[in-house]
Design a protein around this motif. Structure first.
Motif, PDB file in Angstrom:
ATOM      1  N   ALA A  52     -56.938  39.431  38.847  1.00  0.00           N
ATOM      2  CA  ALA A  52     -56.534  40.146  37.630  1.00  0.00           C
ATOM      3  C   ALA A  52     -55.842  39.186  36.664  1.00  0.00           C
ATOM      4  N   ARG A  53     -54.956  38.378  37.197  1.00  0.00           N
ATOM      5  CA  ARG A  53     -54.269  37.408  36.329  1.00  0.00           C
ATOM      6  C   ARG A  53     -55.283  36.516  35.607  1.00  0.00           C
ATOM      7  N   ASP A  54     -56.243  36.001  36.377  1.00  0.00           N
ATOM      8  CA  ASP A  54     -57.213  35.073  35.793  1.00  0.00           C
ATOM      9  C   ASP A  54     -58.139  35.779  34.800  1.00  0.00           C
ATOM     10  N   ALA A  55     -58.493  37.028  35.117  1.00  0.00           N
ATOM     11  CA  ALA A  55     -59.393  37.766  34.223  1.00  0.00           C
ATOM     12  C   ALA A  55     -58.741  38.008  32.858  1.00  0.00           C
ATOM     13  N   LEU A  56     -57.423  38.167  32.858  1.00  0.00           N
ATOM     14  CA  LEU A  56     -56.723  38.483  31.610  1.00  0.00           C
ATOM     15  C   LEU A  56     -56.240  37.234  30.878  1.00  0.00           C
ATOM     16  N   SER A  57     -56.343  36.093  31.551  1.00  0.00           N
ATOM     17  CA  SER A  57     -55.648  34.897  31.056  1.00  0.00           C
ATOM     18  C   SER A  57     -56.185  34.361  29.734  1.00  0.00           C
ATOM     19  N   SER A  58     -57.433  34.695  29.386  1.00  0.00           N
ATOM     20  CA  SER A  58     -57.937  34.149  28.118  1.00  0.00           C
ATOM     21  C   SER A  58     -57.236  34.809  26.924  1.00  0.00           C
ATOM     22  N   GLY A  59     -56.657  36.007  27.155  1.00  0.00           N
ATOM     23  CA  GLY A  59     -56.010  36.685  26.034  1.00  0.00           C
ATOM     24  C   GLY A  59     -54.518  36.828  26.159  1.00  0.00           C
ATOM     25  N   ASP A 116     -46.637  42.684  41.335  1.00  0.00           N
ATOM     26  CA  ASP A 116     -46.779  43.276  40.004  1.00  0.00           C
ATOM     27  C   ASP A 116     -47.412  42.270  39.056  1.00  0.00           C
ATOM     28  N   LEU A 117     -48.161  42.784  38.099  1.00  0.00           N
ATOM     29  CA  LEU A 117     -48.700  41.942  37.029  1.00  0.00           C
ATOM     30  C   LEU A 117     -47.800  42.133  35.818  1.00  0.00           C
ATOM     31  N   CYS A 118     -47.263  41.049  35.308  1.00  0.00           N
ATOM     32  CA  CYS A 118     -46.246  41.147  34.256  1.00  0.00           C
ATOM     33  C   CYS A 118     -46.556  40.254  33.065  1.00  0.00           C
ATOM     34  N   CYS A 119     -46.136  40.729  31.898  1.00  0.00           N
ATOM     35  CA  CYS A 119     -46.068  39.885  30.702  1.00  0.00           C
ATOM     36  C   CYS A 119     -44.592  39.799  30.366  1.00  0.00           C
ATOM     37  N   GLY A 120     -44.029  38.633  30.471  1.00  0.00           N
ATOM     38  CA  GLY A 120     -42.575  38.522  30.347  1.00  0.00           C
ATOM     39  C   GLY A 120     -41.938  39.361  31.443  1.00  0.00           C
ATOM     40  N   THR A 165     -49.387  41.155  23.140  1.00  0.00           N
ATOM     41  CA  THR A 165     -50.155  40.237  22.294  1.00  0.00           C
ATOM     42  C   THR A 165     -50.241  40.677  20.835  1.00  0.00           C
ATOM     43  N   GLY A 166     -49.938  41.955  20.594  1.00  0.00           N
ATOM     44  CA  GLY A 166     -50.020  42.466  19.220  1.00  0.00           C
ATOM     45  C   GLY A 166     -51.428  42.780  18.755  1.00  0.00           C
ATOM     46  N   VAL A 167     -52.393  42.733  19.650  1.00  0.00           N
ATOM     47  CA  VAL A 167     -53.771  43.072  19.253  1.00  0.00           C
ATOM     48  C   VAL A 167     -54.331  44.150  20.185  1.00  0.00           C
ATOM     49  N   VAL A 168     -55.289  44.907  19.644  1.00  0.00           N
ATOM     50  CA  VAL A 168     -55.969  45.923  20.441  1.00  0.00           C
ATOM     51  C   VAL A 168     -56.997  45.229  21.323  1.00  0.00           C
ATOM     52  N   TRP A 169     -56.994  45.579  22.598  1.00  0.00           N
ATOM     53  CA  TRP A 169     -57.921  44.957  23.553  1.00  0.00           C
ATOM     54  C   TRP A 169     -59.169  45.818  23.726  1.00  0.00           C
ATOM     55  N   ASP A 170     -60.293  45.138  23.947  1.00  0.00           N
ATOM     56  CA  ASP A 170     -61.562  45.808  24.224  1.00  0.00           C
ATOM     57  C   ASP A 170     -61.563  46.178  25.715  1.00  0.00           C
ATOM     58  N   ARG A 171     -61.456  47.477  26.001  1.00  0.00           N
ATOM     59  CA  ARG A 171     -61.320  47.870  27.416  1.00  0.00           C
ATOM     60  C   ARG A 171     -62.582  47.567  28.212  1.00  0.00           C
ATOM     61  N   ARG A 172     -63.732  47.724  27.593  1.00  0.00           N
ATOM     62  CA  ARG A 172     -64.984  47.475  28.321  1.00  0.00           C
ATOM     63  C   ARG A 172     -65.075  46.003  28.740  1.00  0.00           C
ATOM     64  N   GLU A 173     -64.809  45.120  27.791  1.00  0.00           N
ATOM     65  CA  GLU A 173     -64.883  43.681  28.076  1.00  0.00           C
ATOM     66  C   GLU A 173     -63.828  43.292  29.124  1.00  0.00           C
ATOM     67  N   THR A 174     -62.640  43.848  28.979  1.00  0.00           N
ATOM     68  CA  THR A 174     -61.554  43.538  29.920  1.00  0.00           C
ATOM     69  C   THR A 174     -61.920  44.023  31.328  1.00  0.00           C
ATOM     70  N   PHE A 175     -62.463  45.216  31.393  1.00  0.00           N
ATOM     71  CA  PHE A 175     -62.896  45.796  32.680  1.00  0.00           C
ATOM     72  C   PHE A 175     -63.965  44.911  33.334  1.00  0.00           C
ATOM     73  N   CYS A 176     -64.961  44.496  32.551  1.00  0.00           N
ATOM     74  CA  CYS A 176     -66.039  43.665  33.110  1.00  0.00           C
ATOM     75  C   CYS A 176     -65.491  42.337  33.624  1.00  0.00           C
ATOM     76  N   GLN A 177     -64.576  41.755  32.866  1.00  0.00           N
ATOM     77  CA  GLN A 177     -63.959  40.494  33.313  1.00  0.00           C
ATOM     78  C   GLN A 177     -63.209  40.698  34.629  1.00  0.00           C
ATOM     79  N   LEU A 178     -62.480  41.801  34.716  1.00  0.00           N
ATOM     80  CA  LEU A 178     -61.728  42.089  35.947  1.00  0.00           C
ATOM     81  C   LEU A 178     -62.696  42.225  37.127  1.00  0.00           C
ATOM     82  N   LEU A 179     -63.771  42.961  36.944  1.00  0.00           N
ATOM     83  CA  LEU A 179     -64.704  43.160  38.058  1.00  0.00           C
ATOM     84  C   LEU A 179     -65.352  41.845  38.472  1.00  0.00           C
TER      85      LEU A 179
END
Ligand code: BTN
Length: 246
Positions: A92-99, A109-113, A159-173
């Protein structure tokens, strides 16, 4: 009165995966995606919901699932799969790391700050595992119940931006698929070492209740081994709150 019909924003399958995401089932609402996974029996099947009426967290807590704003999903996996919670956190950490820079905070736990943006709950029934992951994606502070607002966060808040849930989900999987493959080919030790490193607890002073000690190791179950004034103590993740880290 017109009824809102929700559309499935997610794919029905991923190509180029070995196991995780070969079949994806979407639900506008369910009790808990972990329950669906435990009832399925299909290795790698993924269950994702817009909303959970009784999402489960660790230690019998509830997982708040703001409708349509997060990712709430579970992967059914035939076990045993030692280290799956460690591997899932790394994936999960790696999947989210580009953003977003996401850290793994012990116990998992997965944390930002300082804010928790995601959690992992693995449940088991007769050899079948439900690997459940909840990620707060596009929530604002107001989308959390007031009791969570001091510690919950989302990718959007970080991050202050809206995330694309579909893309994020695919990256996680895709990252989960890769880590399941690693675990199934015997890479538990390497994954445990990566996870220990990511948690960054070694050498920290930890206080829990009356016990204070220095973390000397994280064992194979993820428990902390503390050097205390009265000898070594093991602090398991099942029954502990770290009250202070110096
Ligand atoms: C934690 O307490 O940190 C673990 C939270 C896990 C939540 C996810 S959301 C999808 C899956 N279904 C559940 O009921 N729980 C997990």
């Amino acid at each position: 009165m017109s009824e809102t019909v929700l559309m499935n924003p997610f794919p029905e399958a991923l190509v180029d995966v070995r196991v995780v995401g070969k079949k994806i089932s979407w639900y506008p609402e369910t009790v808990s995606t972990n329950t669906l996974a435990l009832e399925s029996g299909v290795d790698g099947a993924v269950f994702v919901a817009e909303y959970q009426t009784a999402g489960r967290g660790r230690h019998g807590r509830r997982w708040h699932s703001a409708p349509g704003l997060g990712l709430y999903f579970s992967v059914a996996l035939w076990g045993p799969l030692r280290g799956v919670t460690f591997g899932a956190a790394l994936a999960a950490r790696d999947a989210l790391s580009s953003g977003c820079a996401v850290a793994i905070r012990w116990p998992n736990d997965l944390c930002c700050g300082q804010r928790k943006i995601g959690g992992i709950l693995v449940e088991q029934r007769e050899g079948l595992l439900a690997l459940g992951i909840g990620i707060n994606v596009n929530q604002h502070m107001d989308d959390f119940p007031s009791c969570l607002r001091h510690r919950a966060g989302s990718l959007r808040m970080a991050t202050g931006v809206v995330w694309d849930r579909r893309e994020t989900f695919c990256q996680l999987l895709m990252h989960l698929d890769a880590v399941v493959q690693r675990l199934r080919t015997g890479e538990f030790d390497a994954i445990h070492a990566e996870w220990t490193d990511a948690c960054n607890m070694i050498g920290k002073r930890v206080r829990r209740g009356a016990t204070t000690g220095k973390v000397t190791a994280v064992d194979m179950e993820g428990a902390l081994l503390l050097q205390t004034a009265t000898g070594m103590k093991r602090v398991g993740c099942g029954d502990v709150t770290i009250s202070d880290i110096e």
